[in-house]
Design an enzyme around this catalytic site. Structure first.
Site, PDB file in Angstrom:
ATOM      1  N   ILE A 381       3.912   5.343   6.344  1.00 45.16           N
ATOM      2  CA  ILE A 381       4.899   6.089   5.558  1.00 45.16           C
ATOM      3  C   ILE A 381       5.067   7.512   6.053  1.00 45.16           C
ATOM      4  CG2 ILE A 381       4.600   4.731   3.465  1.00 45.16           C
ATOM      5  CD1 ILE A 381       2.719   6.854   2.423  1.00 45.16           C
ATOM      6  N   ASP A 498       0.932  25.539   7.793  1.00 38.80           N
ATOM      7  CA  ASP A 498       1.907  24.498   8.112  1.00 38.80           C
ATOM      8  C   ASP A 498       2.785  24.200   6.905  1.00 38.80           C
ATOM      9  OD1 ASP A 498       3.149  22.781   9.861  1.00 38.80           O
ATOM     10  OD2 ASP A 498       1.739  21.136   9.567  1.00 38.80           O
TER      11      ASP A 498
END
Length: 714
Positions: A381, A498
């Site tokens: 996913i 991030d």
């Protein structure tokens, strides 16, 4: 060790010989089991308006104009539901995720249903019939659990938001109001459903939730003799319909399992063990159906007579006693060998365990391998930093999880320890929750809650229906709150490094959950960060971070600013040069989102940056405030960027909107910072030369250095 091996083999041979002499036959249990992760297009029958769309099955058409129609999707092979001879019904469990969206919210009806039917060739009527029943009186029998979005007086519906059990009749035998558990079928949210039927007792339960966790109490529970409504073989699937509406009924995930209970009393432990060890990871998330009894294949058909019942009581007692004796010997030998092996394993993992503090649950590799269907590629996913993410279903409780399988190299292990040690100690409602971890067989695995609405970038750019403004604002406030917690409220400051839309997950209520801490670093408050090789994604990276490699809370603020502008404008941070003409704005070419919004602000056209897909469905004052916050956070001068705590206050209106100059500020960089950066660069070069001289290969890894696919850089 050779003596132990001989003893083990002898014990196994004696146990096998005893079983063969006693006439016990261990055969296939006749289980039917499948899920969307392993099915192919040929495994399904699409009837009527049903069709594939972006990995899901839609039962009705994608039309902006109201219409009435119906569709079905069925598993292509018939499933045995009545035991040959005894005519007792099979036990079954199914789990599925679905959504009901509407291109025209004022147009509603009719709904969808989980269906068991002998008919695999036709579709029932549209409207309130839900595609279950035709106009003729000879409509085949069926069993269905309906999810109705339209109150139909003809069928005695209680409202337009209910679940019901239909037995050969569209007037439900049992019905429950979904509003009692705060589930709205028409909300567009993904709805998770667990249906379990025990053939031996006749108990049927239906659990429904937005959450991936199965609720403790069912929304519908009844006792019914399904043998009155079933044929020997039936087809399973879904049916849906519209009634002058634009509803779209999508089946996002489906798993199904059926089996026959061998007898009212539990079967012998031998057959129990055999069946339980072969349970699939994708059985429907529900309690165990009870072990399946041993069955004998006769002329290709399953017979439900237990072979032990054909033996006399004395023979059965002798077999059980002797089997228990030899199994005890075997178990003793096995435990002794296993304990010796575990001592070696524990010794080798002491270093890893010492790096982990206050850990959540430790999963076994077998559990996670089973949950992900042996890490089937169809279960992938997403791809995070240093790992691949799989969807999994835990067989013991049916919880839906996300399993991050980290890279096997030393860098992957370093990032695993970093992510694990950091996130395990964090507690915030807008951070992705870590359920547990696993370190076995050379594998490094992290287990998270699976977010039903996926990632923010997919909601913005891949969803057919635009993400509403109130959801977008709530998401931004949630991420800002999480970053404020990381920067200012933790014992040690956490720099995420991030922050981007693909690392922001959305739960069932579109609440933001910041995740992927593979690049995160912990530092003491008010301490200057160490220089590293810059890592992250272009478009989100602060200019000073690219130049110096020093990540700080201010670099996270810049990344958040890029996310804010991305959410408000509906544009990615980096795009190919393209003419942009939002709301009659001057045609401006810009591949960098931050630069583009700054130009619009300079020309006094800031609101032209608003996502045109919203079609003006927002308050201009709120949109202006959000865009100004995004510009303030993405200022080239890090000293001008606000703290995340201040950002939260501005977004919720507790403090005035930021004062942002029309002209974009220039980057501020002192001489001392430049000298320090140059010293770090020289040190890095020296270290690189030393490493290359000592190594015969061109491979090199260092803290912060990594590889990312696509537009991510190191």
């Amino acid at each position: 060790m050779s003596d132990l091996r001989r003893i083990l083999i002898l014990a196994l041979r004696l146990a096998l010989l005893l079983l063969l002499c006693s006439g016990i036959v261990l055969t296939d249990a006749g289980v039917t089991e499948f899920d969307f992760g392993t099915l192919t297009l040929t495994s399904l029958k699409l009837l009527g308006d049903a069709h594939w769309s972006n990995g899901s099955v839609r039962l009705t058409r994608d039309l902006a104009v109201p219409y009435s129609g119906a569709g079905r999707v069925l598993y292509s092979e018939p499933v045995r539901f009545l035991c040959e001879g005894s005519r007792s019904p099979a036990s079954f469990s199914t789990f599925f995720s679905f959504s009901v969206t509407n291109l025209n919210p004022s147009s509603i009806g009719a709904g969808l249903a989980f269906l068991i039917s002998p008919d695999a060739e036709s579709v029932g009527g549209a409207g309130g019939s839900l595609g279950l029943q035709g106009d003729s009186a000879s409509t085949p029998r069926f069993v269905a659990v309906e999810f109705d979005t339209l109150m139909d007086v003809e069928f005695k519906d209680i409202n337009g938001n209910h679940v019901g059990l239909d037995l050969n009749n569209l007037v439900s035998a049992e019905v429950s109001d979904l509003g009692s558990i705060d589930v709205d079928l028409k909300s567009g949210n993904i709805v998770n459903t667990w249906i379990v039927f025990h053939g031996s007792t006749g108990d049927l339960t239906v659990h429904i939730s937005y959450s991936n966790m199965k609720p403790k109490s069912p929304i519908l529970s009844t006792n019914v003799d399904l043998s009155l409504y079933l044929n020997d073989f039936m087809y399973v699937g879904f049916s849906g319909s519209t009634q002058g509406s634009t509803e779209i009924h999508s089946i996002e995930w489906w798993s199904f399992r059926s089996s026959f209970d061998s007898a009212p009393s539990p079967p012998p432990p031998v057959s129990n063990t055999t069946n339980l060890t072969n349970l699939s990871a994708n059985q429907s998330p529900a309690p165990s159906l009870g072990p399946s009894g041993s069955e004998e294949k006769i002329n290709g058909k399953s017979s439900c007579h237990n072979q032990l019942c054909k033996k006399g009581p004395g023979a059965i007692a002798g077999v059980v006693t002797a089997s228990a004796f030899f199994l005890a010997i075997f178990a003793g030998v096995f435990i002794w060998i296993y304990s010796k092996k575990m001592k070696r394993v524990n010794k080798s993992s002491d270093t890893l365990a010492s790096d982990i503090i206050r850990m959540p649950r430790e999963f076994t590799y077998r559990e996670l391998k089973s949950a992900t269907k042996c890490f089937n590629s169809n279960r992938i996913i997403g791809h995070g930093a240093f790992g691949t993410v799989y969807k999994g279903i835990l067989p013991d409780n049916g919880d839906i999880i996300a399993v991050k399988r980290c890279s096997h190299d030393s860098q992957g292990k370093t990032e695993f320890l970093s992510e694990l040690s950091i996130i395990a100690s964090l507690r915030h409602r807008n951070l992705l929750s870590l359920q547990g971890w696993c370190h076995e067989k050379g594998e490094i695995l992290l287990v998270y809650d699976l977010m039903p609405n996926g990632s923010l970038d997919k909601a913005l750019f891949e969803s057919r229906i635009p993400l509403p403004w109130h959801h977008r604002k709530k998401i931004l406030v949630g991420v800002a709150s999480a970053l404020a917690y990381l920067h200012q409220e933790c014992e040690n400051q956490v720099i995420h490094r991030d922050v981007k839309s693909s690392n922001i997950m959305l739960d069932e209520g579109f609440n933001a959950r910041l995740g992927d801490f593979g690049l995160a670093r912990q530092v003491e408050h008010d301490r200057s960060p160490d220089a590293t090789v810059a890592a992250g994604t272009m478009g989100y990276l602060a200019p000073e971070y690219l130049l110096t490699g020093r990540a700080s809370d201010k670099t996270d603020v810049f990344s958040f600013g890029a996310v804010v502008l991305e959410v408000a404008s509906g544009r990615r941070p980096i795009e190919n040069d393209a003419a942009v003409n939002n709301n009659n704005a001057t045609c401006i070419k810009a591949s960098n989102l931050v630069e583009w919004v700054w130009r619009l602000h300079r020309e006094g056209m800031l609101l032209a940056a608003a996502d045109p897909r919203l079609e003006g469905e927002f308050e201009e004052a709120e949109m202006r405030r959000v865009l100004l916050v995004g510009l303030a956070c993405s200022s080239p001068d890090s000293d001008l960027r606000p703290t995340m705590r201040a950002v939260v206050q501005m977004l919720v209106g507790e403090s005035p909107e930021p004062s942002v100059p029309r002209a974009r500020p220039t980057m501020s960089f002192s001489t001392s910072q430049l000298l320090l950066s140059l010293q770090d660069s020289v040190s890095d070069c020296n270290a690189m030369v030393t490493t290359l001289s000592a190594s015969s290969t061109s491979s090199m890894t260092s803290e912060g250095q990594s590889y990312f696919p696509g537009d991510e850089i190191v």
